[in-house]
Design an enzyme around this catalytic site. Structure first.
Site, PDB file in Angstrom:
ATOM      1  CG  ASN A   9      46.005  75.825 -18.505  1.00 38.44           C
ATOM      2  OD1 ASN A   9      46.729  76.748 -18.906  1.00 38.44           O
ATOM      3  ND2 ASN A   9      46.449  74.585 -18.327  1.00 38.44           N
ATOM      4  CD1 TRP A  10      42.588  80.796 -21.188  1.00 36.52           C
ATOM      5  CD2 TRP A  10      43.482  82.820 -21.601  1.00 36.52           C
ATOM      6  NE1 TRP A  10      41.631  81.747 -20.913  1.00 36.52           N
ATOM      7  CE2 TRP A  10      42.140  82.989 -21.154  1.00 36.52           C
ATOM      8  CE3 TRP A  10      44.236  83.960 -21.917  1.00 36.52           C
ATOM      9  CZ2 TRP A  10      41.551  84.254 -21.019  1.00 36.52           C
ATOM     10  CZ3 TRP A  10      43.645  85.217 -21.786  1.00 36.52           C
ATOM     11  CH2 TRP A  10      42.326  85.352 -21.345  1.00 36.52           C
ATOM     12  CE  LYS A  11      46.002  72.866 -21.574  1.00 39.21           C
ATOM     13  NZ  LYS A  11      45.871  71.481 -21.968  1.00 39.21           N
ATOM     14  CG  HIS A  95      48.928  71.197 -16.868  1.00 40.64           C
ATOM     15  ND1 HIS A  95      49.180  70.437 -17.982  1.00 40.64           N
ATOM     16  CD2 HIS A  95      47.610  71.518 -16.914  1.00 40.64           C
ATOM     17  CE1 HIS A  95      48.056  70.308 -18.679  1.00 40.64           C
ATOM     18  NE2 HIS A  95      47.092  70.954 -18.056  1.00 40.64           N
ATOM     19  CD  GLU A  97      49.310  70.468 -21.605  1.00 40.73           C
ATOM     20  OE1 GLU A  97      49.466  71.684 -21.381  1.00 40.73           O
ATOM     21  OE2 GLU A  97      48.238  69.975 -22.033  1.00 40.73           O
ATOM     22  CD  GLU A 167      43.952  69.379 -15.970  1.00 43.61           C
ATOM     23  OE1 GLU A 167      43.116  70.164 -16.378  1.00 43.61           O
ATOM     24  OE2 GLU A 167      45.149  69.418 -16.326  1.00 43.61           O
ATOM     25  N   GLY A 173      42.835  67.461 -24.131  1.00 42.21           N
ATOM     26  CA  GLY A 173      42.981  67.857 -25.529  1.00 42.21           C
ATOM     27  C   GLY A 173      42.641  66.751 -26.513  1.00 42.21           C
ATOM     28  CB  SER A 213      37.829  66.708 -23.389  1.00 42.27           C
ATOM     29  OG  SER A 213      39.042  66.421 -24.073  1.00 42.27           O
ATOM     30  N   GLY A 234      40.813  73.763 -20.710  1.00 41.56           N
ATOM     31  CA  GLY A 234      41.865  74.128 -21.665  1.00 41.56           C
ATOM     32  C   GLY A 234      41.241  74.719 -22.911  1.00 41.56           C
ATOM     33  N   GLY A 235      41.165  73.922 -23.963  1.00 39.77           N
ATOM     34  CA  GLY A 235      40.703  74.388 -25.287  1.00 39.77           C
ATOM     35  C   GLY A 235      39.447  75.246 -25.248  1.00 39.77           C
TER      36      GLY A 235
HETATM   37  P1  13P Z   1      41.479  70.531 -22.534  1.00 39.17           P
HETATM   38  O1  13P Z   1      40.261  71.167 -21.907  1.00 39.17           O
HETATM   39  O2  13P Z   1      41.905  71.209 -23.790  1.00 39.17           O
HETATM   40  O3  13P Z   1      41.327  69.051 -22.681  1.00 39.17           O
HETATM   41  O4  13P Z   1      42.697  70.764 -21.507  1.00 39.17           O
HETATM   42  C1  13P Z   1      42.527  70.441 -20.167  1.00 39.17           C
HETATM   43  C2  13P Z   1      43.687  70.956 -19.412  1.00 39.17           C
HETATM   44  O5  13P Z   1      44.795  70.482 -19.547  1.00 39.17           O
HETATM   45  C3  13P Z   1      43.440  72.096 -18.500  1.00 39.17           C
HETATM   46  O6  13P Z   1      44.547  72.323 -17.690  1.00 39.17           O
END
Ligand code: 13P
Length: 252
Positions: A9-11, A95, A97, A167, A173, A213, A234-235
């Site tokens: 997920n590149w956000k 998600h 967010e 999640e 993050g 993470s 994510g990251g």
């Molecule tokens: P991180 O891997 O950056 O913690 O993000 C997880 C995430 O929200 C994937 O959708």
């Protein structure tokens, strides 16, 4: 056996050019014949270019969100049909967010999940508790509500195709990964819930990803848990070698 499924997920990261570069790098590093489903979820503005770059590969494309109507006067929204036409197979729904910053609710998430199935898109449904909820001891209650409401009116045949991403919000993050056992406990809880809502057989085929993470260093320990079938990254998915290592570590 459930096939491992790893999604990046590149956000809100990567311009179109950067997204294509990352995709090309992942393609080079990822050996053909890898026994996992791999999905890239770039921002909307890069979907078309990444879709093009993924042609003739086994890597699949996902979107990070969508609207539940097919078309019309919904300024700024993205139709499921647009995603289908770009060869997306997956769409991330609900998600944390989006729940936190964009007012998504269990009801709107359910509308999106139902629409995804209508358009033959596989929803990656995100569920998980905040730190306050965990400390209050209501994790299972929160996750149960998220799962039940997201899957409301979803028939068993569709449910077998859904991907659930657990999640925990406090792990996103933050560098604080849930321990494999803590994650497994919630994954097992979700699978038991699915067997109550549908059947044991269906619960056994639904893939449940962990997200929060995930890194090359912790991917294997997480994957070794019985009910963890992959990750939503994510990251670390923004870095080619980290993401590819996570995929390799996910194949046991
Ligand atoms: P991180 O891997 O950056 O913690 O993000 C997880 C995430 O929200 C994937 O959708």
């Amino acid at each position: 056996m459930r096939k491992p499924i790893v999604a990046g997920n590149w956000k809100m990261n990567k311009t179109e050019d950067e997204a294509v570069q990352l995709t090309e790098d992942i393609k080079v590093m990822l050996k053909e014949g890898i026994n996992a489903d791999v999905i890239l979820c770039p921002p909307f503005t890069a979907l078309s270019a990444v879709s093009h770059s993924l042609r003739n590969t086994r890597i699949e494309l996902g979107a990070q969100n969508m609207y539940w109507e097919e078309k019309g006067a919904y300024t700024g929204e993205i139709s499921p049909q647009f995603l289908v036409n770009l060869n997306c197979n997956y769409v991330i729904i609900g998600h944390s967010e989006r729940r936190k910053y964009f007012g998504e609710t269990n009801e709107t998430i359910n509308k999106k999940v139902r629409t995804a199935f209508k358009f033959n898109l596989i929803p990656i449904v995100c569920v998980g508790e905040t730190i306050e909820e965990r400390e209050k001891g209501v994790t299972e209650k929160v996750v149960e509500t998220h799962v039940k409401m997201a899957l409301k009116d979803i028939d068993e045949k569709s449910c077998r195709r859904v991907v659930i991403a657990y999640e925990p919000v406090w792990a996103i993050g933050t560098g604080k990964t849930a321990t494999p056992q803590l994650a497994e406990d919630v994954h097992r809880f979700i699978r038991t819930l699915l067997s109550e809502l549908y059947s044991k057989d269906t619960a056994e085929v639904v893939r449940i990803q962990y997200g929060g993470s995930v890194k090359p260093e912790n991917a294997r320990d997480l994957m070794e848990m019985d009910d963890i079938d992959g990750s939503l990254v994510g990251g670390a998915s923004l870095d080619t070698s980290s993401f590819v290592k996570i995929i390799q570590e996910s194949i046991l």
